[in-house]
Enzyme design. Structure first.
Site, PDB file in Angstrom:
ATOM      1  N   HIS A 186       3.070  -9.856  -9.794  1.00 31.28           N
ATOM      2  CA  HIS A 186       4.676 -10.235  -9.987  1.00 31.28           C
ATOM      3  C   HIS A 186       5.796  -9.471  -8.597  1.00 31.28           C
ATOM      4  O   HIS A 186       6.619  -9.303  -7.941  1.00 31.28           O
ATOM      5  CB  HIS A 186       5.372 -10.120 -10.915  1.00 31.28           C
ATOM      6  CG  HIS A 186       7.324 -10.479 -11.339  1.00 31.28           C
ATOM      7  ND1 HIS A 186       8.369 -11.064 -10.975  1.00 31.28           N
ATOM      8  CD2 HIS A 186       8.074  -8.561 -11.225  1.00 31.28           C
ATOM      9  CE1 HIS A 186       9.221 -11.051 -10.848  1.00 31.28           C
ATOM     10  NE2 HIS A 186       9.303  -9.417 -10.934  1.00 31.28           N
ATOM     11  N   SER A 187       5.154  -7.928  -8.999  1.00 25.96           N
ATOM     12  CA  SER A 187       5.978  -6.500  -8.371  1.00 25.96           C
ATOM     13  C   SER A 187       4.667  -5.298  -8.576  1.00 25.96           C
ATOM     14  O   SER A 187       3.520  -5.921  -9.344  1.00 25.96           O
ATOM     15  CB  SER A 187       7.354  -6.669  -8.984  1.00 25.96           C
ATOM     16  OG  SER A 187       7.139  -6.103  -9.842  1.00 25.96           O
ATOM     17  N   GLU A 235       0.635  -1.336   0.021  1.00 26.69           N
ATOM     18  CA  GLU A 235      -0.154  -0.080  -0.363  1.00 26.69           C
ATOM     19  C   GLU A 235       0.858   1.475  -0.339  1.00 26.69           C
ATOM     20  O   GLU A 235      -0.198   2.545  -1.102  1.00 26.69           O
ATOM     21  CB  GLU A 235      -0.586  -0.051   1.302  1.00 26.69           C
ATOM     22  CG  GLU A 235      -1.897  -0.984   1.023  1.00 26.69           C
ATOM     23  CD  GLU A 235      -3.329  -0.675  -0.706  1.00 26.69           C
ATOM     24  OE1 GLU A 235      -2.720   0.163  -0.613  1.00 26.69           O
ATOM     25  OE2 GLU A 235      -2.998  -1.710  -0.390  1.00 26.69           O
ATOM     26  N   SER A 281      19.214  -7.998  -8.365  1.00 28.88           N
ATOM     27  CA  SER A 281      17.932  -8.141  -9.242  1.00 28.88           C
ATOM     28  C   SER A 281      18.178  -8.974 -10.499  1.00 28.88           C
ATOM     29  O   SER A 281      17.905  -9.724 -10.531  1.00 28.88           O
ATOM     30  CB  SER A 281      18.056  -6.850  -9.414  1.00 28.88           C
ATOM     31  OG  SER A 281      17.394  -6.247  -8.864  1.00 28.88           O
TER      32      SER A 281
HETATM   33  C1  LIG Z   1      19.235 -11.693 -15.866  1.00 29.60           C
HETATM   34  C2  LIG Z   1      17.371 -10.949 -15.263  1.00 29.60           C
HETATM   35  N1  LIG Z   1      17.005 -11.545 -16.358  1.00 29.60           N
HETATM   36  C3  LIG Z   1      15.702 -10.906 -16.516  1.00 29.60           C
HETATM   37  C4  LIG Z   1      15.266  -9.766 -15.400  1.00 29.60           C
HETATM   38  C5  LIG Z   1      13.720  -9.691 -15.464  1.00 29.60           C
HETATM   39  N2  LIG Z   1      13.167 -10.618 -13.996  1.00 29.60           N
HETATM   40  C6  LIG Z   1      12.642  -9.905 -13.027  1.00 29.60           C
HETATM   41  S1  LIG Z   1      12.480 -10.738 -12.000  1.00 29.60           S
HETATM   42  C7  LIG Z   1      11.479 -11.765 -13.650  1.00 29.60           C
HETATM   43  C8  LIG Z   1      11.058 -13.092 -13.355  1.00 29.60           C
HETATM   44  C9  LIG Z   1      11.885 -14.455 -12.185  1.00 29.60           C
HETATM   45  O1  LIG Z   1      10.850 -15.101 -12.315  1.00 29.60           O
HETATM   46  P1  LIG Z   1      11.153 -16.572 -10.997  1.00 29.60           P
HETATM   47  O2  LIG Z   1      12.467 -16.561 -11.422  1.00 29.60           O
HETATM   48  O3  LIG Z   1       9.905 -17.210 -11.262  1.00 29.60           O
HETATM   49  O4  LIG Z   1      10.407 -15.891  -9.608  1.00 29.60           O
HETATM   50  P2  LIG Z   1       9.335 -15.778  -9.108  1.00 29.60           P
HETATM   51  O5  LIG Z   1       8.928 -13.583  -9.380  1.00 29.60           O
HETATM   52  O6  LIG Z   1       7.768 -15.889  -9.374  1.00 29.60           O
HETATM   53  O7  LIG Z   1       9.407 -14.816  -7.522  1.00 29.60           O
HETATM   54  C10 LIG Z   1      12.824 -11.675 -14.947  1.00 29.60           C
HETATM   55  C11 LIG Z   1      12.652 -11.701 -15.742  1.00 29.60           C
HETATM   56  C12 LIG Z   1      15.950 -10.180 -14.509  1.00 29.60           C
HETATM   57  N3  LIG Z   1      16.125  -9.541 -13.697  1.00 29.60           N
HETATM   58  N4  LIG Z   1      17.380 -10.401 -14.729  1.00 29.60           N
END
Ligand SMILES: Cc1ncc(C[n+]2csc(CCOP(=O)(O)OP(=O)(O)O)c2C)c(N)n1
Ligand SMILES: [Mg+2]
Length: 500
Positions: free
Chosen positions: A379-380, A164, A250
């Site tokens: 997701h965020s 929030e 990240s």
């Molecule tokens: C190397 C890289 N590629 C792409 C991203 C963008 N990104 C951030 S989170 C995400 C999805 C990750 O999914 P998952 O590992 O299943 O974790 P969840 O968010 O589902 O917990 C992506 C593609 C990133 N942060 N780093």
């Protein structure tokens, strides 16, 4: 040339009936699909497509099981364990290749991936919190289990308030953990405090369980002067040296080879603690995951790979992410002992992590746990999941298969928790979070000059230029941001603007 076989499936009529039932069912399914797709909106259409894919897979598995296709549609004597004279002869002459321990065969056969049975999901409780086999419940005191519940709900409350806060523009970003609380608390509770944790970004519950104070969570998200990272990271990138929790990066999956390196170092030092490395099923598609798994197996490192399979990598569902048997299915091919658990069952997660921890330390071996769960939140705060999944899908996991609800049913069935305790605790938890939130918001910001510290002993020219440029811009806005006064330390002496 077809080989003769003893299995009834190779009777032609059986084959014909099986193929016919397989295709007729598919035609039927697709007729329903066409009607559904014509009459519904986009969300429903996507849900229909997804359920149809699942239906087809289930149907295929059902037919193949009932017809005995588990091995191969044209089973070789080798697969059917039919011992012929010829095979004995072939086996006697064993291969000498250094790259594989296998037998010779004269059967030209490609392994069909969907014919290999899938790894089952280990669980202790059912969806309603009923114990399936009482001998499998971990021997934990009432106090410990109540603490699990309180940590899960406190964590959930913190998530709601920080989410929030972001919506109101108080912090820049946030990622909630809704629906995955069981994977965090169950695994954290099974570790030793000195085991080293490498996380992705959705494991804050592990840190909370280890005793990271709410004030420090808030300080990190608010990037205030109390933040251990000195306000240099975006929100949810926590870290704590005291609690053996390595700061989050990240960049997906970078933590995996780093964690393996750390585990190898523990082994070389002959220490008996282990490393746990968390990652999402999406991160498991990164090359770093392969490098990490392979190094851990070949160097025999004491590490637990803990995959949270929450169904999505942002908007990409698992059925678009991989074709094999999930993440646990990859473990054995790396030579890693692997298990799949119900991540919404905190006891199953606890048992699996405890066993993996114990064996990783004793045997110096990697272990892989794939915890099946569901990401209930977006997701965020940069994501809107309603564009790629239906409300009904989310509602199922929120209302019918939720780790907090499940544990509460378990506690209530034992008389360890009730409506009164729930009300009092929820009020207390909210108060604790709100107080920490207010303190964090009132704190000063760290000195911007700290952005340039802790990496180089002497700043390279390029960074010195960036620092100057930062201060040039700063002059115009300095009065609007309340800064922590500069301390008289080495950095301060270098600072060209000590009065800021
Ligand atoms: C190397 C890289 N590629 C792409 C991203 C963008 N990104 C951030 S989170 C995400 C999805 C990750 O999914 P998952 O590992 O299943 O974790 P969840 O968010 O589902 O917990 C992506 C593609 C990133 N942060 N780093
Ligand atoms: Mg995921």
């Amino acid at each position: 040339m077809r080989r003769k076989t003893t299995q009834p499936f190779h009777n032609r009529r059986n084959l014909f009936t099986s193929v016919r039932s397989y295709f007729s069912l598919h035609i039927y399914i697709y007729l329903i699909a066409v009607r559904a797709l014509q009459s519904t909106g986009r969300e429903e259409q996507m849900a229909t497509i997804r359920s149809l894919r699942k239906l087809s897979a289930i149907r295929y598995r059902f037919i193949s099981q009932s017809k005995g296709w588990r091995g191969s549609p044209v089973p070789c004597p080798h697969r059917a364990f039919h011992i012929s004279q010829q095979r004995i002869k072939l086996a006697a002459e064993s291969p000498k290749f250094p790259g594989a321990s296998a037998e010779f065969t004269d059967c030209l056969e490609f392994i069909e991936p969907n014919m290999i049975s899938t790894i089952p999901v280990y669980r202790v409780m059912d969806r309603d919190g009923q114990i399936i086999n009482t001998s499998k419940v971990p021997q934990l005191s009432q106090e410990t289990v109540v603490n699990f519940y309180q940590k899960m709900t406190l964590f959930n409350t913190m998530d709601k308030i920080l989410y929030e806060s972001q919506r109101q523009g108080r912090i820049s970003f946030y990622a909630t953990n809704f629906g995955e609380e069981g994977t965090h608390i169950g695994s954290a509770a099974a570790l030793d405090a000195n085991d080293l944790v490498f996380g992705q970004y959705r494991e804050a519950g592990v840190l909370l369980y280890r005793g990271f104070p709410l004030d420090l969570f808030m300080a990190q998200c608010y990037a205030n002067a109390d933040d251990l990272g000195k306000g240099r990271q975006m929100p949810v990138h926590y870290g704590s040296k005291d609690l053996n929790f390595v700061t989050i990066s990240s960049t997906l999956a970078t933590q995996i080879p780093q964690a393996v390196g750390a585990a190898y170092a523990l082994k070389r030092k002959n220490l008996d603690n282990v490393v746990i490395c968390y990652f999402g099923e999406g991160a498991a598609s990164e090359g770093d995951a392969h490098a990490g798994f392979n190094f851990a197996a070949t160097l025999e490192c004491p590490i637990i790979f803990f995959c949270r399979n929450n169904g999505y990598a942002i908007s990409t569902p698992t059925d678009e992410q991989y074709r094999g048997d999930g993440i646990a299915g990859r473990g054995p091919s790396y030579g890693i002992r692997s298990i799949r658990v119900d991540g919404n069952d905190v006891f199953a997660v606890y048992n699996a992590t405890k066993e993996a921890r114990c064996r990783a330390a004793a045997e110096n071996q990697p272990f892989l746990i794939e915890a099946m769960t569901y990401r209930v939140g977006h997701h965020s705060t940069s994501d809107d999941s309603s564009t790629y999944r239906s409300k009904d899908e989310v509602s199922y996991w929120e209302k019918q298969d939720h780790p907090i609800r499940r544990l509460r049913s378990y506690l209530e069935a034992r008389g360890w928790w009730g409506e009164e305790e729930e009300k009092a605790w929820r009020k207390k938890a909210r108060c604790q979070v709100m107080e920490a939130f207010e303190r964090a918001e009132g704190r000063l910001k760290p000195q911007p000059d700290l952005l340039f510290t802790d990496v180089y002993q002497e700043l390279p020219l390029s960074l010195r230029k960036q620092r100057e440029a930062m201060w040039d811009t700063w002059d115009s806005t300095r009065s609007t941001i309340p800064l922590m006064p500069m301390k008289s330390n080495a950095l301060c002496q270098q600072c060209p603007f000590p009065d800021v």
